[in-house]
Write an enzyme that holds these catalytic residues in place. Structure first.
Site, PDB file in Angstrom:
ATOM      1  N   LYS A  44       1.230  -1.287  -0.039  1.00 41.43           N
ATOM      2  CA  LYS A  44      -0.455  -0.301   0.131  1.00 41.43           C
ATOM      3  C   LYS A  44       0.997   1.792  -0.072  1.00 41.43           C
ATOM      4  O   LYS A  44       0.673   2.334  -0.743  1.00 41.43           O
ATOM      5  CB  LYS A  44      -0.710   0.413   1.253  1.00 41.43           C
ATOM      6  CG  LYS A  44      -1.527   1.684   0.931  1.00 41.43           C
ATOM      7  CD  LYS A  44      -2.498   1.215   2.752  1.00 41.43           C
ATOM      8  CE  LYS A  44      -1.466   1.613   3.793  1.00 41.43           C
ATOM      9  NZ  LYS A  44      -1.805   3.205   3.599  1.00 41.43           N
ATOM     10  N   ARG A  94       0.224  15.441  12.769  1.00 43.39           N
ATOM     11  CA  ARG A  94       0.882  14.805  12.237  1.00 43.39           C
ATOM     12  C   ARG A  94       1.583  16.016  10.996  1.00 43.39           C
ATOM     13  O   ARG A  94       0.922  16.470  10.174  1.00 43.39           O
ATOM     14  CB  ARG A  94       0.109  13.982  10.882  1.00 43.39           C
ATOM     15  CG  ARG A  94      -0.590  12.730  11.938  1.00 43.39           C
ATOM     16  CD  ARG A  94      -1.354  12.074  10.988  1.00 43.39           C
ATOM     17  NE  ARG A  94      -0.293  10.717  10.377  1.00 43.39           N
ATOM     18  CZ  ARG A  94      -0.652  10.088   9.758  1.00 43.39           C
ATOM     19  NH1 ARG A  94      -1.584   9.334   9.948  1.00 43.39           N
ATOM     20  NH2 ARG A  94       0.340   9.050   8.534  1.00 43.39           N
TER      21      ARG A  94
HETATM   22  C1  EPZ Z   1       4.196   7.353   7.243  1.00 39.88           C
HETATM   23  O1  EPZ Z   1       3.520   7.669   7.246  1.00 39.88           O
HETATM   24  C2  EPZ Z   1       2.801   5.711   6.935  1.00 39.88           C
HETATM   25  N1  EPZ Z   1       1.553   6.197   6.262  1.00 39.88           N
HETATM   26  C3  EPZ Z   1       2.783   5.351   8.118  1.00 39.88           C
HETATM   27  O2  EPZ Z   1       1.546   3.801   7.500  1.00 39.88           O
HETATM   28  C4  EPZ Z   1       3.333   4.626   8.667  1.00 39.88           C
HETATM   29  O3  EPZ Z   1       3.125   4.795  10.290  1.00 39.88           O
HETATM   30  C5  EPZ Z   1       4.472   5.842   9.397  1.00 39.88           C
HETATM   31  O4  EPZ Z   1       4.614   6.531   7.653  1.00 39.88           O
HETATM   32  C6  EPZ Z   1       6.062   5.279   9.825  1.00 39.88           C
HETATM   33  O5  EPZ Z   1       6.180   4.171   9.505  1.00 39.88           O
HETATM   34  C7  EPZ Z   1       1.619   6.020   4.848  1.00 39.88           C
HETATM   35  O6  EPZ Z   1       3.404   5.734   4.221  1.00 39.88           O
HETATM   36  C8  EPZ Z   1       1.166   6.337   3.754  1.00 39.88           C
HETATM   37  P1  EPZ Z   1       6.513  10.291   9.012  1.00 39.88           P
HETATM   38  P2  EPZ Z   1       4.015   9.395   7.279  1.00 39.88           P
HETATM   39  O7  EPZ Z   1       6.573  11.214   8.312  1.00 39.88           O
HETATM   40  O8  EPZ Z   1       4.881   9.290   5.987  1.00 39.88           O
HETATM   41  C9  EPZ Z   1       7.395  13.073  12.009  1.00 39.88           C
HETATM   42  C10 EPZ Z   1      -0.012   2.783   7.446  1.00 39.88           C
HETATM   43  O9  EPZ Z   1      -0.891   2.389   8.367  1.00 39.88           O
HETATM   44  N2  EPZ Z   1       7.038  14.207  11.729  1.00 39.88           N
HETATM   45  O10 EPZ Z   1       7.431   8.836   9.095  1.00 39.88           O
HETATM   46  O11 EPZ Z   1       2.914  10.373   7.767  1.00 39.88           O
HETATM   47  C11 EPZ Z   1       5.727  12.373  12.558  1.00 39.88           C
HETATM   48  O12 EPZ Z   1       4.435  13.087  13.799  1.00 39.88           O
HETATM   49  C12 EPZ Z   1      -0.088   4.087   7.432  1.00 39.88           C
HETATM   50  O13 EPZ Z   1      -0.363   2.203   6.645  1.00 39.88           O
HETATM   51  C13 EPZ Z   1       7.149  15.518  11.830  1.00 39.88           C
HETATM   52  O14 EPZ Z   1       7.391  15.868  13.260  1.00 39.88           O
HETATM   53  O15 EPZ Z   1       5.434   9.336   8.875  1.00 39.88           O
HETATM   54  C14 EPZ Z   1       6.183  11.105  13.594  1.00 39.88           C
HETATM   55  O16 EPZ Z   1       6.283  11.553  14.407  1.00 39.88           O
HETATM   56  C15 EPZ Z   1      -0.276   4.785   9.665  1.00 39.88           C
HETATM   57  N3  EPZ Z   1       7.472  16.427  10.885  1.00 39.88           N
HETATM   58  C16 EPZ Z   1       7.265  10.993  12.265  1.00 39.88           C
HETATM   59  O17 EPZ Z   1       7.880  12.597  11.942  1.00 39.88           O
HETATM   60  C17 EPZ Z   1       7.070  16.130   9.192  1.00 39.88           C
HETATM   61  O18 EPZ Z   1       6.793  17.161   8.173  1.00 39.88           O
HETATM   62  C18 EPZ Z   1       7.250  10.110  11.267  1.00 39.88           C
HETATM   63  O19 EPZ Z   1       6.010  10.677  10.251  1.00 39.88           O
HETATM   64  C19 EPZ Z   1       6.681  14.972   8.871  1.00 39.88           C
HETATM   65  C20 EPZ Z   1       7.112  13.782  10.315  1.00 39.88           C
END
Ligand code: EPZ
Length: 424
Positions: free
Chosen positions: A22, A122
């Site tokens: 996905k 987020r």
């Molecule tokens: C991706 O989300 C996945 N979604 C999520 O899977 C997954 O949980 C996550 O990566 C971590 O592996 C998709 O790929 C569509 P991040 P994403 O940016 O990209 C912080 C599922 O169940 N952060 O890696 O949104 C954030 O708050 C989904 O399939 C910032 O601070 O996650 C978090 O604590 C749910 N600033 C951490 O980084 C930003 O600009 C990781 O988030 C971006 C993120």
């Protein structure tokens, strides 16, 4: 509304084939517009998130033809619109990949703030930081993010402050058509980052280092169409591994990349589960009791946060006290209150959840709080004695293709039922 009804207590036995990933699909479909040409994407999962991201492309003027259940052709030659509708964007998180893809292709984008599972705040500051480093002006008005790069994008060094999958992907999408070299430091290393890089390169991009924490992207003037097959879904595979282990069954999971499963296999083996790895499949079986263990979620190659709710369902019946420390999201334990309705003994304190194993779970009525939380309800319901009704299953169907068919194929007793909206 529709619910899942599960009659638990049956050991799963047989084989399951997982679909395409996905989180790779929802990045690769937007990436296809960068070619300005025709791309064919294969091994797509048949899930609602793929439908929504495809609809976004159609709304922007691309043609999307379904060639078979798991193959689409994207013709992005005559796209003319750079504004994603609120209606579609709010349905999923990955709608924000249109920011990087549209910026890379047209130098401008307007995308409403994305939806998706709620795990506390987020933020998208790292995405915006990356776009700004490449020379884009960013704005946010009435919930719509706007990007413009009138003079074109220029390669730059982007040291991410947090390891973010989404920001890494968005910056890669924008940078492939920028002038010069972009270097993403502290990049995410998930398998779908590597998959996206391979797809971009197959369209003529120059992306190196994906899968390490430094990704170098040399911008190219032109890209071209390509045919590309998406990697198998690590999290779907991991979910079935845990379902097999939790029910004490014997299941072979096909169409996987064993390397992607290592952090999950390691924890299951620690819990007393037997795992046999083959070239493209993995067999999971358990005869003795499950043993307690402790898990801390981390960015790849650590234990994936997207597997912790399913792991909790197994810990719930393990001998002893287990714990999960959530190292990625500030609030990913909403599902625990639902698990407790099935007899799970658990306590949450901040980012740590503790599970005291019990002998039996019992059926009840629970809801899917989010996609993976919903998967945890399915695993727990498969273990529980008696009948469990799971509502709000649209969360689950965003990410698991043919879940009922696949589970019934290994002996589970699960079906879908339409009930009135006030079903309690
Ligand atoms: C991706 O989300 C996945 N979604 C999520 O899977 C997954 O949980 C996550 O990566 C971590 O592996 C998709 O790929 C569509 P991040 P994403 O940016 O990209 C912080 C599922 O169940 N952060 O890696 O949104 C954030 O708050 C989904 O399939 C910032 O601070 O996650 C978090 O604590 C749910 N600033 C951490 O980084 C930003 O600009 C990781 O988030 C971006 C993120």
């Amino acid at each position: 509304m529709d619910i899942f009804v599960v009659e638990g207590g049956k050991k799963l036995n047989g084989s399951i084939t997982v679909g395409g990933a996905k989180n790779a699909a929802v990045a690769i479909i937007p990436a296809a517009i960068l070619s300005g040409d025709v791309c064919t994407i294969e091994n797509l999962p048949t899930i609602s998130d793929v439908n929504v991201i495809s609809q976004i492309l159609v709304q922007l003027g691309a043609k999307v033809n379904k060639l078979s259940e798991s193959v689409i052709e994207i013709d992005a030659r005559n796209m003319d619109c750079c504004q994603v509708s609120q209606e579609l964007a709010k349905n999923m998180r990955a709608s924000y990949y249109m920011l990087g893809a549209l910026l890379g292709r047209f130098g401008r984008a307007r995308v409403p703030m994305p939806g998706g599972c709620y795990f506390g705040v987020r933020p998208i500051d790292q995405h915006l930081k990356g776009f700004e480093a490449l020379g884009a002006k960013t704005g946010l008005r009435d919930g719509v993010i706007s990007l413009t790069a009138e003079g074109g994008l220029k390669g730059a060094c982007v040291p991410l402050d947090v390891v973010s999958v989404g920001a890494t992907i968005n910056i890669m999408l924008a940078a492939v058509r920028a002038e010069g070299l972009t270097v993403i430091e502290h990049a995410a290393k998930e398998p779908h980052i590597v998959d996206l890089a391979n797809f971009l390169n197959s369209m003529g991009a120059d992306v190196r280092g994906a899968g390490t924490d430094v990704i170098k992207i040399r911008g190219v003037k032109k890209m071209h169409g390509a045919t590309y097959s998406i990697i198998p879904d690590q999290i779907e595979a991991g979910t079935y591994m845990i379902a097999a282990a939790a029910t004490g069954g014997d299941v072979t999971i096909n169409n996987i990349i064993p390397k992607h499963m290592e952090s999950i296999s390691k924890k299951l083996m620690e819990m007393g589960v037997e795992i046999y790895e083959y070239d493209e499949s993995i067999r999971v079986t358990r005869s003795g009791d499950l043993k307690a263990c402790n898990v801390t979620t981390m960015p790849h190659p650590g234990f994936p946060t997207d597997m912790q709710p399913q792991m909790a369902a197994a810990m719930a019946i393990a001998r002893g006290t287990s714990s999960i420390t959530e190292g990625v999201w500030e609030n990913r334990f909403q599902y625990v209150a639902e698990l407790k309705k099935l007899g799970v003994q658990a306590e949450v304190q901040g980012r740590v959840a503790t599970f005291v194993g019990v002998d039996h779970l019992k059926g009840g009525h629970v809801k899917a709080t989010d996609l993976r939380g919903g998967a945890a309800m399915v695993v727990a319901a498969l273990v529980a004695e008696g009948e469990t009704a799971i509502s709000e299953i649209y969360h689950i169907e965003r990410g698991y293709e043919q879940l009922i068919d696949k589970l019934v194929g290994v002996g589970a007793c699960i079906h879908r039922k339409t009930v009135s909206d006030d079903f309690k």
